[in-house]
Design an enzyme around this catalytic site. Structure first.
Site, mmCIF file in Angstrom:
data_model
loop_
_atom_site.group_PDB
_atom_site.id
_atom_site.type_symbol
_atom_site.label_atom_id
_atom_site.label_comp_id
_atom_site.label_asym_id
_atom_site.label_seq_id
_atom_site.Cartn_x
_atom_site.Cartn_y
_atom_site.Cartn_z
ATOM 1 N N ASP A 263 25.784 23.182 -48.163
ATOM 2 C CA ASP A 263 26.624 24.118 -48.915
ATOM 3 C C ASP A 263 25.842 24.898 -49.963
ATOM 4 O O ASP A 263 26.404 25.760 -50.643
ATOM 5 C CB ASP A 263 27.760 23.360 -49.617
ATOM 6 C CG ASP A 263 28.740 22.739 -48.634
ATOM 7 O OD1 ASP A 263 28.801 23.225 -47.487
ATOM 8 O OD2 ASP A 263 29.431 21.774 -49.015
ATOM 9 N N ARG A 313 28.945 28.985 -36.635
ATOM 10 C CA ARG A 313 27.881 28.254 -35.944
ATOM 11 C C ARG A 313 28.457 27.354 -34.864
ATOM 12 O O ARG A 313 27.961 27.319 -33.715
ATOM 13 C CB ARG A 313 27.097 27.413 -36.969
ATOM 14 C CG ARG A 313 26.118 26.425 -36.357
ATOM 15 C CD ARG A 313 25.509 25.537 -37.416
ATOM 16 N NE ARG A 313 26.497 24.706 -38.088
ATOM 17 C CZ ARG A 313 26.937 23.540 -37.631
ATOM 18 N NH1 ARG A 313 26.504 23.079 -36.463
ATOM 19 N NH2 ARG A 313 27.816 22.838 -38.308
ATOM 20 N N ARG A 331 40.630 24.879 -43.084
ATOM 21 C CA ARG A 331 40.140 24.778 -44.454
ATOM 22 C C ARG A 331 40.764 23.553 -45.115
ATOM 23 O O ARG A 331 41.673 22.926 -44.593
ATOM 24 C CB ARG A 331 40.502 26.039 -45.260
ATOM 25 C CG ARG A 331 39.826 27.313 -44.789
ATOM 26 C CD ARG A 331 38.347 27.343 -45.107
ATOM 27 N NE ARG A 331 38.074 27.025 -46.499
ATOM 28 C CZ ARG A 331 38.199 27.881 -47.514
ATOM 29 N NH1 ARG A 331 38.598 29.116 -47.281
ATOM 30 N NH2 ARG A 331 37.915 27.510 -48.748
ATOM 31 N N ARG A 337 42.364 18.081 -43.586
ATOM 32 C CA ARG A 337 42.070 18.497 -42.219
ATOM 33 C C ARG A 337 42.525 17.450 -41.202
ATOM 34 O O ARG A 337 43.075 17.786 -40.144
ATOM 35 C CB ARG A 337 40.573 18.758 -42.069
ATOM 36 C CG ARG A 337 40.072 19.903 -42.947
ATOM 37 C CD ARG A 337 38.593 20.177 -42.749
ATOM 38 N NE ARG A 337 38.109 21.177 -43.693
ATOM 39 C CZ ARG A 337 36.952 21.802 -43.603
ATOM 40 N NH1 ARG A 337 36.126 21.517 -42.602
ATOM 41 N NH2 ARG A 337 36.582 22.694 -44.493
ATOM 42 N N CYS A 428 27.261 31.888 -44.243
ATOM 43 C CA CYS A 428 28.444 31.646 -43.419
ATOM 44 C C CYS A 428 28.782 32.834 -42.529
ATOM 45 O O CYS A 428 29.486 32.694 -41.542
ATOM 46 C CB CYS A 428 29.643 31.336 -44.317
ATOM 47 S SG CYS A 428 29.605 29.689 -45.016
#
Length: 524
Positions: A263, A313, A331, A337, A428
């Protein structure tokens, strides 16, 4: 006679039940990455239960022993018992039954000869000495519970081994500088459960390495945590998760920030450095199915299955094998999730395996790890699975305290991957993946990377290179070697046409392989 026995035994059983709940709650943030965590918690609960039941039985036995019973009965006054009167039939007279040592009554004194009267017993009184003893034992039980509770809340300092390499351990460093008395580290972290786990883990490691050191956790909400209705690629990338933390570092409000390395943007603000790369955990992705599903891998998904992932990706690489899949934005934190998956919003979702294991969701990864996606099939993101620590460049004292957490072999692979991504200006917005593998016995370092088209109408670019590496060198020399390899692989990709993919990605505000395909076909 058994009043005290039941009282104290119930008290200790209640203590045991509360302890179980406390164990489950207080240790939830320190779960290990495999089933040994379940064994550890079970052993702790069993210990508490054994102590509680043993004390309860001991007190119960003493309370119901002949001596205790005699003492208890001696304190109970004798009370009158009402007679039982047999019913009268016809001319037969009533018969009065009495108990020994209890006064008898005439039939005329009763409300009616036809009634039954059973013995009555007044509540027993307890002497001040007995009450004091009960209070004292109750206080002892509360104190024992508090002691056990505080012990369980201590962070785990030596966690169980991972299975990704031969002998990597969660406990990253074997020794530190010794005393940390008088030293304080302020750790900036996001508020998500995974981020808090990571910060607390670094906290426990620093306390183990430097006894007496003071650690202050500073949870923060980042812009990336607040904007949950848009894809990351559309709102600025993963850098949104670290800007507030970096601001706290630059302004001197925090000393370090703990990150999931994947990140962290490739370019850091002036004055900050990613000084520590910790022991890498599982770098792979996992495909996760709803609870109760019998599916185990990508091939088990039905035609047109809905797969939750916001990662370009992952989308790009999955479409090579399964062009029929439908991708849906995903998200939120890991718990959110998984809840969406189990509610039926998706047929499967893709998550980082390391995050699942850190948060204790080992049940979502099958025993044979069949749902862990082979990195050759889906290359991970650069730095995936590794924790890193960001700090000010002009703070050598803090860097010295952190240095025992540095894992040189994993720092080599992560630095190689980040150098490749940096050369490509990756983020991203572009489907870039990279994975480096170090073979210390052979003395080789292999780097593989891929770049995909966000429209999905161009082939996936795949390049790789392997070099020899001398592990006897110091870190600056090793860092230069591994970063050079990453840059070389990036140059190979650029020579193969990656720049056109990059330009295409940054020129389009809408993100997502399938979204771009729909736009191109006029079906959006």
């Amino acid at each position: 006679e058994h009043f005290l026995s039941v009282y104290f035994f119930s008290g200790f059983v209640a203590c045991y039940l509360f302890s179980i709940m406390d164990v489950l709650l207080s240790r939830s943030n320190y779960r290990t990455v495999d089933q040994s965590n379940t064994t550890s918690n079970a052993a702790l609960v069993a210990m508490v239960g054994t102590v509680a039941v043993t004390l309860g039985v001991a007190v119960g036995y003493l309370a119901s022993s002949p001596v205790a019973t005699s003492a208890y009965v001696a304190t109970r006054p004798v009370t009158a018992t009402r007679p039982v009167v047999a019913p009268t039939f016809g001319r037969h007279s009533a018969t009065t039954a009495t108990y020994a040592n209890v006064p008898t009554y005439n039939v005329e004194d009763l409300r009616g000869p036809e009634e039954y009267y059973l013995p009555t017993q007044q509540p027993a009184s307890v002497t001040p000495a007995a009450a004091a003893g009960a209070f004292g034992l109750g206080a002892m039980a509360v104190a024992a519970f508090a002691l056990v509770r505080s012990w369980f809340q201590q962070p785990t300092q030596s966690l169980e081994p991972m299975s990704m390499q031969e002998a990597p351990k969660w406990s990253m460093a074997m020794s530190g500088s010794g005393s940390g008395a008088g030293k304080k580290i302020r750790i900036a972290t996001r508020k998500s459960p995974l981020a808090m786990w990571q910060a607390e883990f670094i906290e426990s490691e620093l306390k183990r390495l430097h006894p007496g050191i003071e650690i202050e956790l500073q949870p923060m909400s980042t812009r990336g945590d607040k904007i949950l209705d848009s894809p990351l690629a559309k709102i600025g990338g993963k850098g949104l998760f670290v800007k507030e933390l970096e601001r706290a570092l630059l302004e001197g409000d925090s000393d370090i920030a703990v990150h999931s390395t994947k990140d962290v943007p490739m370019e850091l603000p002036d004055g900050l450095t990613l000084g520590i790369i910790c022991k890498r955990h599982d770098p792979c992705d996992a495909i996760v199915f709803p609870k109760g599903s019998t599916k185990t891998c990508i091939d088990d998904l039905p035609q047109g299955a809905r797969v939750g992932t916001s990662s370009l990706r992952r989308q790009c690489q999955l479409l090579l094998k399964r062009p029929d899949l439908k991708f849906v934005e995903l998200r939120g934190n890991v718990n959110t999730r998984l809840a969406k998956l189990d509610s039926g919003e998706y047929d499967a979702i893709i998550l980082a395996a390391a995050g699942l294991k850190r948060l204790g969701f080992a049940d979502r990864i099958y025993g044979d790890e069949a749902n862990i996606i082979n990195p050759d099939e889906m290359l991970p993101a650069a730095g995936q699975g590794a924790l890193s620590i960001e700090l000010r460049s002009d703070d050598p004292e803090t860097l010295a305290l952190l240095w025992p957490l540095m894992d040189i072999p994993d720092a080599i692979t992560v630095s190689c991957e980040r150098a490749m991504n940096r050369r490509l200006n990756g983020g991203c917005q572009v489907p870039i993946s990279g994975f480096a593998r170090l073979d210390q016995q052979a003395g080789t370092l292999q780097m593989d990377a891929r770049v995909g088209s966000i429209k999905g109408d161009k082939p996936l670019l795949i390049k790789g290179k392997t070099i020899s590496i001398d592990m006897s060198q110091d870190w600056p020399a090793l860092q230069a070697v591994c970063e050079k390899l990453g840059q070389d692989v990036a140059d190979q990709l650029l020579e193969a046409g990656a720049q056109a993919y990059l330009d295409e990605a940054y020129a389009n505000e809408d993100a997502g392989v399938q979204a771009q395909l729909a736009a191109a076909l006029g079906t959006k």
